[in-house]
Scaffold this motif. Structure first.
Motif, PDB file in Angstrom:
ATOM      1  N   GLY A   1      37.102   2.871  58.909  1.00 13.61           N
ATOM      2  CA  GLY A   1      38.467   2.365  58.930  1.00 13.61           C
ATOM      3  C   GLY A   1      39.497   3.474  58.885  1.00 13.61           C
ATOM      4  N   PHE A   2      39.213   4.516  58.106  1.00 10.71           N
ATOM      5  CA  PHE A   2      40.147   5.650  58.009  1.00 10.71           C
ATOM      6  C   PHE A   2      40.252   6.385  59.351  1.00 10.71           C
ATOM      7  N   SER A   3      39.099   6.676  59.962  1.00 13.02           N
ATOM      8  CA  SER A   3      39.129   7.368  61.252  1.00 13.02           C
ATOM      9  C   SER A   3      39.743   6.489  62.336  1.00 13.02           C
ATOM     10  N   LEU A   4      39.511   5.175  62.258  1.00 15.60           N
ATOM     11  CA  LEU A   4      40.110   4.253  63.220  1.00 15.60           C
ATOM     12  C   LEU A   4      41.639   4.287  63.117  1.00 15.60           C
ATOM     13  N   ALA A   5      42.151   4.277  61.892  1.00 17.93           N
ATOM     14  CA  ALA A   5      43.603   4.318  61.698  1.00 17.93           C
ATOM     15  C   ALA A   5      44.189   5.606  62.266  1.00 17.93           C
ATOM     16  N   LEU A   6      43.479   6.721  62.075  1.00 19.32           N
ATOM     17  CA  LEU A   6      43.958   7.994  62.622  1.00 19.32           C
ATOM     18  C   LEU A   6      43.959   7.972  64.142  1.00 19.32           C
ATOM     19  N   TYR A   7      42.879   7.470  64.716  1.00 19.02           N
ATOM     20  CA  TYR A   7      42.798   7.382  66.177  1.00 19.02           C
ATOM     21  C   TYR A   7      43.950   6.558  66.740  1.00 19.02           C
ATOM     22  N   LEU A   8      44.155   5.370  66.161  1.00 20.05           N
ATOM     23  CA  LEU A   8      45.189   4.476  66.676  1.00 20.05           C
ATOM     24  C   LEU A   8      46.576   5.100  66.562  1.00 20.05           C
ATOM     25  N   THR A   9      46.817   5.801  65.459  1.00 16.26           N
ATOM     26  CA  THR A   9      48.116   6.447  65.269  1.00 16.26           C
ATOM     27  C   THR A   9      48.341   7.543  66.300  1.00 16.26           C
ATOM     28  N   VAL A  10      47.342   8.413  66.460  1.00 16.82           N
ATOM     29  CA  VAL A  10      47.467   9.522  67.410  1.00 16.82           C
ATOM     30  C   VAL A  10      47.583   9.008  68.838  1.00 16.82           C
ATOM     31  N   TYR A  11      46.764   8.009  69.179  1.00 17.56           N
ATOM     32  CA  TYR A  11      46.789   7.483  70.539  1.00 17.56           C
ATOM     33  C   TYR A  11      48.116   6.798  70.850  1.00 17.56           C
TER      34      TYR A  11
ATOM     35  N   SER B   1      41.014  12.976  75.351  1.00 13.78           N
ATOM     36  CA  SER B   1      40.511  11.692  74.856  1.00 13.78           C
ATOM     37  C   SER B   1      39.029  11.517  75.156  1.00 13.78           C
ATOM     38  N   GLY B   2      38.544  12.123  76.235  1.00 18.59           N
ATOM     39  CA  GLY B   2      37.120  12.036  76.547  1.00 18.59           C
ATOM     40  C   GLY B   2      36.261  12.786  75.559  1.00 18.59           C
ATOM     41  N   ILE B   3      36.764  13.928  75.070  1.00 20.01           N
ATOM     42  CA  ILE B   3      36.011  14.714  74.091  1.00 20.01           C
ATOM     43  C   ILE B   3      35.878  13.961  72.780  1.00 20.01           C
ATOM     44  N   THR B   4      36.976  13.386  72.291  1.00 24.83           N
ATOM     45  CA  THR B   4      36.901  12.651  71.018  1.00 24.83           C
ATOM     46  C   THR B   4      36.017  11.417  71.145  1.00 24.83           C
ATOM     47  N   MET B   5      36.027  10.796  72.314  1.00 23.02           N
ATOM     48  CA  MET B   5      35.203   9.611  72.512  1.00 23.02           C
ATOM     49  C   MET B   5      33.716   9.941  72.415  1.00 23.02           C
ATOM     50  N   SER B   6      33.327  11.091  72.949  1.00 22.20           N
ATOM     51  CA  SER B   6      31.908  11.448  72.949  1.00 22.20           C
ATOM     52  C   SER B   6      31.378  11.703  71.548  1.00 22.20           C
TER      53      SER B   6
END
Length: 455
Positions: free
Chosen positions: A402-412, A69-74
């Motif tokens: 919005g698309f990347s946010l939806a992916l992040y929320l789903t995976v997380y 999660s730290g890598i994706t955040m950066s």
């Protein structure tokens, strides 16, 4: 419709909220592992190795999710916040680089020995690897908190054509809020890990694990929680005084103070209304906010009206602060009540163990609430007084964010459910029936009958 700025803020908030869950556990959990391992090395008592072997698996799982999660955040510094690195990259870049060089590489180098070398290296070498990994996790917190604190209370730089250039690295690293923020976070990690260990240990006992390892880890974590919880209250008070000095608008939002006043009450509950710039349904203790923040019952607290257009949204800061403080007080009460019960009865009553299971992840909630106070309370700035959030955000289409946010929320969401399921599954399966060969750790003797009873 949400615009690009708000979607980017939500995305970063989701990423940091998910990421911080795992370092909050691993920073302190690693020191618990060091303690278990050292105790085994000194005493040769198998119960300490049982404790170590169970919790090192939990540590490995938690550490892995923290790294991912730290890598994706950066990545978001480039994709969502290009203005941040453009304006203050001369300072943020090196600090993040120091974290990688001095902390992450240190952890990565010795983590393999810690996780897989227990039967392959001498006991002292393995214990040393555990200590180095623990130091690495703490160093990571040092550098990340240094950068975050600099964003709250910037120092040691100058602006040239709108770009920040370092002039004093010691002033940058040890900026005015850094000591308080670092100690507050390390204590938060200690409490989060303590209640995590307490909750899982109680869960194991409730599920019928009658061995000594979960009972021992429960006692150790309870003592740590009982010591750290009042310390956190003291450090939190110091942190609040520092915030009042450097970010009075944040304190005004935390306390719901709209107009500057002397003898401000401590609001136990209220509903802030930014439209009318007033509070509804106030329940407060007269003059207590002024006393806590200024140590004078008639001390003055600046109101939000003095920072129009320059203060954070009030409701998130106001309620998050009360959640954090409320959980902190609950931790003090629960840990001391449990210690009293242990001393009086020699064990915890069933109702109290069930309560601790329910509070297994209370440290997560308190930490997130504290971070929301810190980060939302800095608005509208990304770097206080230097760079506004709106000036750092990307200009790409809202649909892309919005698309990347939806992916992040789903995976997380999937990862978080999987993590929780796995932790409790490991606790249910921790029957620990296999024998541990003490000779593998260099202990040249057979455990006594008393020691064997602990296994």
């Amino acid at each position: 419709m949400l615009d690009t700025l708000m979607l980017s803020r939500i995305q970063f908030a989701a990423n940091i909220s998910f990421h911080i869950l795992f370092p909050t556990i691993t920073i302190a959990l690693c020191w618990f592992l060091v303690f278990f391992k050292v105790r085994f090395d000194i005493t040769g008592n198998p119960v300490w190795m049982r404790a170590y072997r169970f919790w090192v698996k939990i540590f490995a799982l938690t550490f892995a999710l923290g790294v991912v999660s730290g890598i994706t955040m950066s990545f978001q510094f480039g994709t969502n916040w290009p203005g941040f690195m453009e304006k203050v990259g001369n300072i943020a870049g090196p600090l993040l680089g120091y974290e990688v060089l001095t902390a992450f590489f240190l952890e990565a180098t010795f983590l393999g020995i810690m996780l897989f070398g227990i039967k392959r290296v001498p006991p002292k070498m393995h214990t040393l690897a555990c200590v180095i990994v623990a130091l690495g996790t703490t160093l990571s917190a040092f550098w990340i908190l240094s950068l975050n604190s600099w964003m709250q209370t910037p120092a040691g730089f100058e602006l040239r054509d709108g770009i920040a250039y370092p002039t004093d690295w010691l002033a940058i690293i040890f900026n005015p809020s850094f000591p308080y923020r670092l100690m507050h976070m390390l204590l938060a990690s200690g409490l989060t890990a303590s209640f995590f260990i307490i909750g899982i240990s109680c869960y194991r006992v409730i599920k019928g694990d009658d061995k000594q390892a979960p009972k021992l880890t429960l006692k150790v974590a309870l003592v740590v929680a009982a010591v750290l919880s009042p310390m956190q209250a003291f450090v939190g008070d110091l942190h609040g005084l520092n915030t009042l000095q450097h970010q009075p608008q944040k304190v005004a939002a935390m306390e719901g103070v709209w107009q500057s006043e002397k003898g401000a009450p401590l609001l136990l509950f209220a509903i802030p209304d930014e439209q009318t710039r007033a509070n509804h349904f106030e329940i407060g203790i007269p003059k207590m906010a002024s006393f806590i923040l200024t140590h004078d019952t008639n001390g003055e607290i600046k109101g939000l009206d003095e920072f129009k257009g320059e203060h954070p949204p009030v409701k998130p800061v106001f309620f998050s602060f009360r959640i954090m403080v409320g959980l902190g007080l609950l931790m003090i009460v629960m840990s001391w009540v449990a210690l009293y019960q242990l001393k009086k009865r020699g064990h915890l009553p069933n109702w109290l163990m069930r309560a601790f299971v329910a509070l297994t992840f209370c440290g997560w909630i308190a930490t997130l609430a504290g971070w929301y106070v810190t980060e939302v309370g800095r608005q509208p700035y990304l770097v206080s007084g230097v760079l506004k959030v709106s000036d750092a955000a990307t200009q790409i289409a809202p649909a892309n964010v919005g698309f990347s946010l939806a992916l992040y929320l789903t995976v997380y969401a999937i990862l978080l459910v999987a993590y929780l399921h796995t932790v409790f599954l490991m606790a249910r399966r921790a029957v620990e029936i296999e024998e541990f060969d003490l000779s593998e750790q260099g202990v040249k003797r057979t455990p006594t009958n008393t020691e064997s009873a602990y296994v």
